[in-house]
Design an enzyme around this catalytic site. Sequence first.
Site, PDB file in Angstrom:
ATOM      1  N   ARG A 242     -23.149 -18.521   9.478  1.00 59.32           N
ATOM      2  CA  ARG A 242     -23.247 -17.071   9.634  1.00 59.32           C
ATOM      3  C   ARG A 242     -21.836 -16.500   9.591  1.00 59.32           C
ATOM      4  O   ARG A 242     -20.897 -17.068  10.170  1.00 59.32           O
ATOM      5  CB  ARG A 242     -23.911 -16.703  10.964  1.00 59.32           C
ATOM      6  CG  ARG A 242     -25.403 -16.941  11.020  1.00 59.32           C
ATOM      7  CD  ARG A 242     -26.202 -16.062  10.063  1.00 59.32           C
ATOM      8  NE  ARG A 242     -27.649 -16.298  10.088  1.00 59.32           N
ATOM      9  CZ  ARG A 242     -28.302 -17.126   9.273  1.00 59.32           C
ATOM     10  NH1 ARG A 242     -27.650 -17.788   8.337  1.00 59.32           N
ATOM     11  NH2 ARG A 242     -29.622 -17.268   9.372  1.00 59.32           N
ATOM     12  N   GLU A 271     -22.447  -8.673   5.837  1.00 59.18           N
ATOM     13  CA  GLU A 271     -23.139  -8.802   4.556  1.00 59.18           C
ATOM     14  C   GLU A 271     -24.329  -7.855   4.465  1.00 59.18           C
ATOM     15  O   GLU A 271     -24.937  -7.554   5.494  1.00 59.18           O
ATOM     16  CB  GLU A 271     -23.572 -10.263   4.303  1.00 59.18           C
ATOM     17  CG  GLU A 271     -24.561 -10.821   5.305  1.00 59.18           C
ATOM     18  CD  GLU A 271     -24.869 -12.296   5.060  1.00 59.18           C
ATOM     19  OE1 GLU A 271     -23.948 -13.115   5.095  1.00 59.18           O
ATOM     20  OE2 GLU A 271     -26.049 -12.599   4.849  1.00 59.18           O
ATOM     21  N   HIS A 289     -24.846 -15.539   0.114  1.00 59.33           N
ATOM     22  CA  HIS A 289     -25.808 -16.122   1.062  1.00 59.33           C
ATOM     23  C   HIS A 289     -26.979 -16.809   0.328  1.00 59.33           C
ATOM     24  O   HIS A 289     -28.126 -16.386   0.433  1.00 59.33           O
ATOM     25  CB  HIS A 289     -26.339 -15.050   2.034  1.00 59.33           C
ATOM     26  CG  HIS A 289     -26.907 -15.666   3.286  1.00 59.33           C
ATOM     27  ND1 HIS A 289     -26.871 -15.053   4.522  1.00 59.33           N
ATOM     28  CD2 HIS A 289     -27.545 -16.849   3.497  1.00 59.33           C
ATOM     29  CE1 HIS A 289     -27.462 -15.830   5.421  1.00 59.33           C
ATOM     30  NE2 HIS A 289     -27.878 -16.925   4.815  1.00 59.33           N
TER      31      HIS A 289
HETATM   32  C1  8YV Z   1     -32.194 -18.087   4.505  1.00 61.51           C
HETATM   33  C2  8YV Z   1     -30.483 -18.973   6.135  1.00 61.51           C
HETATM   34  O1  8YV Z   1     -32.172 -17.827   3.161  1.00 61.51           O
HETATM   35  O2  8YV Z   1     -32.102 -20.461   6.939  1.00 61.51           O
HETATM   36  C3  8YV Z   1     -31.154 -19.756   7.197  1.00 61.51           C
HETATM   37  O3  8YV Z   1     -30.713 -19.655   8.357  1.00 61.51           O
HETATM   38  O4  8YV Z   1     -29.482 -18.400   6.339  1.00 61.51           O
HETATM   39  C4  8YV Z   1     -31.029 -18.959   4.759  1.00 61.51           C
HETATM   40  O5  8YV Z   1     -31.398 -20.251   4.401  1.00 61.51           O
HETATM   41  C5  8YV Z   1     -32.314 -16.816   5.227  1.00 61.51           C
HETATM   42  O6  8YV Z   1     -32.366 -17.003   6.582  1.00 61.51           O
HETATM   43  C6  8YV Z   1     -33.553 -16.064   4.738  1.00 61.51           C
HETATM   44  O7  8YV Z   1     -34.121 -15.251   5.716  1.00 61.51           O
END
Ligand code: 8YV
Length: 314
Positions: A242, A271, A289
């Site tokens: 993150r 973001e 992302h």
């Molecule tokens: C996702 C992510 O695409 O899984 C996670 O924590 O950051 C990504 O793999 C995202 O969360 C989609 O909602």
Amino acid sequence: MAEARPRVWVSQPLFDDIVGRLGEWFELDATREVTAWSQQAIADRLRDADGAVVTLNERIGAEEVAGAGRLRAIANVGVGYNNLDVAALEARGIVATNTPDVLTETTADMAFALMMAAARRITEGERWLRAGRWTQWSFDTMLGGDVHGSTLGILGMGRIGQGIARRGALGFGMRVLYHNRSRLPERIESNSRAAWVDFDTLLAESDHLVLVLPYSAQTRHVINASALAKMKPGATLTNIARGGLVDEDALADALANGRLASAALDVFEGEPAVNPKLLALDNIVLTPHVGSASLATRRAMASLAVDNLIAALG
Ligand code: 8YV
């Protein structure tokens, strides 16, 4: 009279065939176009819903669920769930689920791709070539750092961290160090070929540091100016977790003054906006992302979220 079927809201377009499965069980309100939902719009959508499938784009806490008297479950598509205020949901008896495991290997692949791109200056070289600046081959063009045989540091050693560790040790002959709040059982350490070290040692000894830890108020800006100053000179930093884990201004300084060789970021604090100081640098790889974005894995994530919601409302 037949009992009304529960209603579910799906906040973003996922895969029609997968989301469509919800229609066999529930009244389905499926969003057809990518939407930037306001807090108010989320509250409106949840007001009459029994369940929802949401993504990291939707922040859901006490305010969004205040009027949602029927809401029983939120299925997050993603393993990270810092977009959900789990305590606020629990306080109202709302179950929250996420999608671990199915994205582990794909995301570990991406961490490696980013780390290698940063170390070997791949996107920087491509921009340079496309700009027409490659007019003469020369011996010292885009000299980078080695990945094989170097020291890989992993901050946060859950499933994805372990996948990265295995790749590093088995595929690239790397020495693998990790730091986690708690040390992992010996069996997992030896499967991952990784050794636990304290945070400062991780910073000081890693040639390539990868962030894979969950984001929370406690981990915000864990990589700040003071941590960056403790990193090995000439190291790389890769973040696939993150954006808020990194103080982006401090990172931009460390890249601009050459303290770090390069960085690779798939996630950003604000973001989809990206800090202009990062955009201005050449020695950084920036991706939108997409850590889990292989077709097969995104389908598996959507499918697991749908199954989770069916189970939770079942
Ligand atoms: C996702 C992510 O695409 O899984 C996670 O924590 O950051 C990504 O793999 C995202 O969360 C989609 O909602």
